[in-house]
Design a protein around this motif. Structure first.
Motif: not given
Lengths: 269, 264, 264, 269, 269, 264
Positions: D65-66, D68, D179
């Motif tokens: 999972k990414f 920020l 994004i």
């Protein structure tokens, strides 16, 4: 506690009391005699302040690290001193690894209360921008070798480490705080503090108990004095009680013993 | 860390020496001391470069909780902890994963050295405290722990000696300091029962060709041999000083572990 | 705390009374009640100023985990907890170090009062919950716990009574409230087995000359004597009311601990 | 360990060694033979990258999972990869629920060190605004079925999941990062990595131990290679030691076995 | 559970069932009879809202503290209500100190779900600046004395504490929120909620079980109704099952009993 | 969750079907598989909609710590955990209260199905891992766990089948997906020992009139009956495939639990 251990302990207690009744202790000291004190400062170069105290075989290291941070909301013009203590499992056979237990918490609190109420440090001088930026000092006590009377040893080591502490100068622009390189200065301390512990063993009061005396003592009282001779903190601990009159005797014994501690502290402060 | 660290351009100077003035195959200054604590069964203090480390041993002793006890041998437990002020940026006092990992790594490095089968159902506890860290604490801790075990009179097959090798500016170097550890190209800590030739610790991070690896392994062994000699000297001196003390009083002679002494 | 508290300029008014109208040696209004819970073996509710505290006792009872059991006496365990809404700023529900510390302090203050040796291998558990806090909760908790122990029929050498003394505007004062605790010059909580003259709790924060200390110790003892009388009355009334109830039904007479009664 | 279990284990060890002495293992493999490898990617649609690896009966899932976030202060121009491993209690009879134990921590560290030192991912490409905003990748390894050699299986699964990972494009305005929807792209990987584990059983070295071999082995060494054949990580583990010469033999065995792993990875990367 | 305890418990269960079979319970109540309810509000002056409920011998206190904070990202226009429960170890012999166990979590969840789905509080009215600042209410349930049916008692106490809650007015300037002193107002509640618990004992259903009945019951179902008679939450718990038909009977019993609860709540709301 | 989810205006389309095209009383596509793990005593893999769940069973086996053992029956322990990547926003790897709650809920739902009294003092451990979540994981987990228990050969009174019912746009709907769960008007998970008619799980959130509740209860039972049939088929197929395998080799016939088979 196993039955065998209990009997051994009872025998040991009787031996110690018998000796004390004759005015002497197992290691040859008189009842009101303090052990040898050795204080070194600046022993850890990565710490911002550090000291080591040896009180007989008891060995305590204190290291201080500073950080920039926010003050507590109810004291916006004061820096923060966070003091904690670890009883390392290497220091005594029954010390166990893990989060601080009651003894470690009590040790940190007693030292903290002494420092706090003696007004040795003006927390205001740790303030950079009120309500925004202050110095936060992390004072960490490590007990390496525990041969009794950790309160007094830790208290001395903390004082010596504070004396050894150096903080950098800062440049404030608006709310930005810039740290000026290689500009380290000690912080001014007002006076000194001597914490003295008295143990009650049977009907006797003894100064600076070692670990064998602590094992068999009934109760203990620690009294912290400032250089003017005022009491700054008291902590009675242990499972038993003091007679009302014994409290007053203990205060007198502690007051007398504080002289030696002030002398030793003077050598490094 | 309030003052930013400058990243060094080179780790090996033009004169072929390292930034701290050492030759590529030179150990940092070492100080070993044993019997430094009053309560522990054995203890040692080690300075290796600016590392300052204390190790203490309790045991063989009754084990709590009991269900951890092994029927056929002692349980060896090492606990590696860093003081909050031992590193540039304050370490949280809570135990970290890294400390847990190193505790086990160190246990595995020491275990083959000890006659654990002599003491079934007991524990041997090794506590290591990093007072100040300067690169290579795991190897220095093993050296300290090994001395503390001997000081506690625990029968050993051999002393365990440890040292890191690595690579910096393309050269294989011995006993990495903090900077070399951080900015070098490879770091390989090793521990051996030197006299027996057994490798009990071997880790590597970075990049080695197979040739470089072989060269590093050999250099590591050499460094370990020097540390091993120094450990033995330290124990011999302690043994002599005890004998002197004892002699003064009562002429009784104390034997320390034959294992430690025989290989001179 | 959304509304900022104003720091009082003085704690002793010009007329010599304190901000809440009390004389310097006057206790806050106290309300003691026993037997307030249905499941606990003994319980008590205490209001001391605006402190609202419940204490409950279970035991002597089988102890878990068993390895904590003491062979020669009961294990006394006190647990001091604060409700999240008991203080101005919400307290985190996680146990704090302060709660852990006070739990032990309170255990030490009560322990000398109990004939623990009558009940080896058992535990006596004292649970204290601060519903509302107003300065001096540790002393008020000891008073509540002591009543709950008596209510549970646990044999006591003496009741433990507790009270703080301190200093404000240079004067020695009795039974500090929240403001005096916070802004005063010294705070010294004490607990005693009053009739026996044994001091089981003594702590001090602030600054006292030795003369002030002696004066404070004496004032504390006086305050404790009053609380002690009130504790005994509370138990006597409860005892009478139980006797009345019982008398109505069956004329059976219940004796409560002689220790509590004899010293009138 | 109960006495009975110890005896059983001793018998099992002798059987395995007897077989190995004849050049074969219980499941019919030769000493230097790797088990069948099966790699699938994109198996969890809510993960941003995922893969499943079966190595014989061993089954490992990796999901990424990414988020920020901020970079570490000492690497302001690099994204962050946080790798952890769970040995699910369903995977083996003796695995227990709870926080990661040493085995799980070691597993994560060995995989992490291999990835890190092989330079497969340029962490700089995960940076959006230096010192302020970078991609943080949470790479989580779940061991579902543990029939030995988790290091190699987890290493492959992690690589495949990274290959499967897709990150969105962003629009940077000052310090605001927006994004861009439905703009997912894979991240470039430089080369591959093969971690190979060799177990020592008595005087023998065997490749890719299964769980019965791991139970009776003396020690283990894992060596990670990049495609150029350079060593990127080594981890010796286990309670016993390797002879000095065995270390070098193990490296050679591992080097040879790495070929098969690179082949399998090539099918999905 | 020791064998002795099991036998005692079996005897107790038989006694209770025998009585129930005759339409009566040990304390004299009929099967569908609720115990006496006593509700007090405003009992803790440092809490922003508080109430105490006595249901027979069961005693529950609820206190509420408010804070300013950020909303959850997925409900940017709603305040936050955080509800938790502690089963104090003083409340029952088997309750132990420590973090909330399943029973405490379940208690908090059942009360929370009732409050949430009955729409009694419009969370939007707790919003100050959407996505930025909302009121966060910490609702903490403390069980002081546990003589059974904590769900219903806690539910009543929570409702009464919410009724007793007062929030200050605020002045919003840009994104700054200033609290206006001494401007406390109650928050509007839409209607009331009654949670009713029915226990299954053998083939019987009983209303409002006390602790002795809970000890021997097979299973339990709690049903929360709003004032319109709609079901807002259901929770079946316990180790055994309900027959399909019993579920429907329990709903009817609960509906009837809810009348008494609404009556008692009306006295304080 | 980086891309904001759009809240659907309606959950039931104008043509009377749901957003995923299902009829209001239609289950999502289901895939059941048993015997998927090599080490566990029994295991099952379930896909229900986009839910992906693995359940594994160990036991009956010796229980640690021993003091948890029950004298008259096995201790059933279910552990429900979600993978960090199973949901839109990354789940913290630390166990959550919700996971603890669901673990107990699932234990209670399965317990009445098992002949726990056959295995006193042992434990039966059920581990459930959510690989991907899509609404209704508790019911899908119960279905998976029930299959894994049967696969482990643990004697069951009946299989436990579970399914949620709910309300969306005023209509009673079967087997809610993620969106319906989140934006619907009511959600009521149920589990039953279907053949016996015992309800072992019943929870409800939202608003139902009593009529709606009764209708929902009935629809839930219908959904459960279909899942129950599918569970039995899955086990029968597995049983047949085992028999085939075995027949190839040795003609030995394996019987699986009669309880599972008899009700065709």
């Amino acid at each position: 506690m196993s039955e065998v251990y209990k009997i051994v302990s009872e025998i040991e207690r009787n031996q110690i009391i018998a000796k004390i009744a004759k005015g002497k202790r197992l290691d040859g000291r008189s009842l009101d005699e303090y052990r040898t004190i050795k204080i070194e400062t600046g022993i850890v170069s990565k710490a911002d302040g550090s000291a080591k105290v040896e009180l007989g075989d008891t060995k305590v290291i204190v290291g201080i690290k500073f950080e920039l941070g926010a003050p507590f909301p109810d004291t916006p013009e004061e820096g923060v001193i966070t003091l904690s203590a670890e009883l390392l499992p290497m220091a005594f056979p029954t010390f166990e690894p893990g989060p601080p237990n009651f003894d470690a918490i009590e040790l940190a609190r007693v030292v903290d209360r002494g420092i706090r109420h003696s007004d040795i440090i003006d927390r205001k001088q740790l303030c950079i921008i009120p309500s925004k930026k202050v110095w936060i000092l992390f004072v960490d006590i490590y007990v390496l070798d525990s041969d009794g009377n950790l309160f007094d040893a830790s208290s001395m080591a903390t004082l010596a480490a504070l004396k050894n502490l150096k903080l950098p100068e800062v440049k404030v622009t608006g709310e930005e705080v810039e740290i000026i390189k290689d500009s380290l200065n000690p912080i001014p301390l007002k006076g000194k503090l001597a914490a003295v512990t008295i143990a009650k063993v049977g009907d006797y009061l003894i100064v600076d108990p070692d670990s064998s005396e602590e094992r068999i003592m009934d109760a203990r009282i620690t009294v912290a004095f400032n250089e003017e001779g005022k009491i700054c903190a008291i902590q009675k601990s242990g499972e038993s009680s003091f007679r009302y009159q014994e409290i007053q005797n203990a205060i007198t014994l502690a007051k007398n013993a504080s002289v030696k501690i002030f002398n030793e502290l003077s050598k490094v402060m | 860390m309030l003052f930013e660290e400058k990243i060094p351009e080179k780790l090996i100077r033009n004169d072929g020496l390292r930034l701290d003035g050492r030759k590529i195959d030179e150990l940092r200054p070492i100080k070993f001391e044993v019997g430094v604590l009053s309560q522990a069964d054995g203890s040692a203090y080690v300075e290796q470069g600016r590392n300052k480390i204390i190790a203490a041993v309790y045991g063989p002793r009754e084990l709590h909780p009991k269900h951890l006890a092994l029927q056929d041998r002692a349980l060896l437990r090492c606990l590696y902890r860093m003081a909050t002020f031992s590193v540039s940026e304050r370490k949280s006092p809570a135990p970290s994963r890294r400390e847990a990992e190193l505790s086990t790594i160190i246990t595995q490095a020491l275990q083959p050295a000890i006659f654990l089968e002599y003491y079934p159902r007991t524990s041997i506890d090794v506590y290591i405290e990093i007072i100040e860290a300067d690169g290579g604490t795991r190897c220095a801790s093993i050296n300290a722990a090994s001395l503390a075990l001997a000081d506690a009179g625990i029968p050993l097959r051999d002393l365990v000696a440890a040292c890191a090798v690595g690579k910096a500016d393309g050269q294989i170097i011995l006993d990495l300091n903090d900077l070399e550890d951080k900015y070098g190209e490879a770091d390989m800590p090793m521990a051996m029962l030197y006299r027996r030739g057994d490798v009990t610790l071997l880790q590597m991070d970075g990049q080695f060709t197979i040739d470089e690896f072989n060269k590093a392994l050999e250099l590591g062994k050499t460094g370990i041999s020097k540390i091993y000699q120094l450990q033995k000297e330290t124990l011999r001196n302690k043994y002599l000083s005890i004998r002197d003390e004892v002699a003064d009083e009562s002429e009784v002679r104390i034997e320390i572990s034959k294992e430690v002494e025989e290989d001179e």
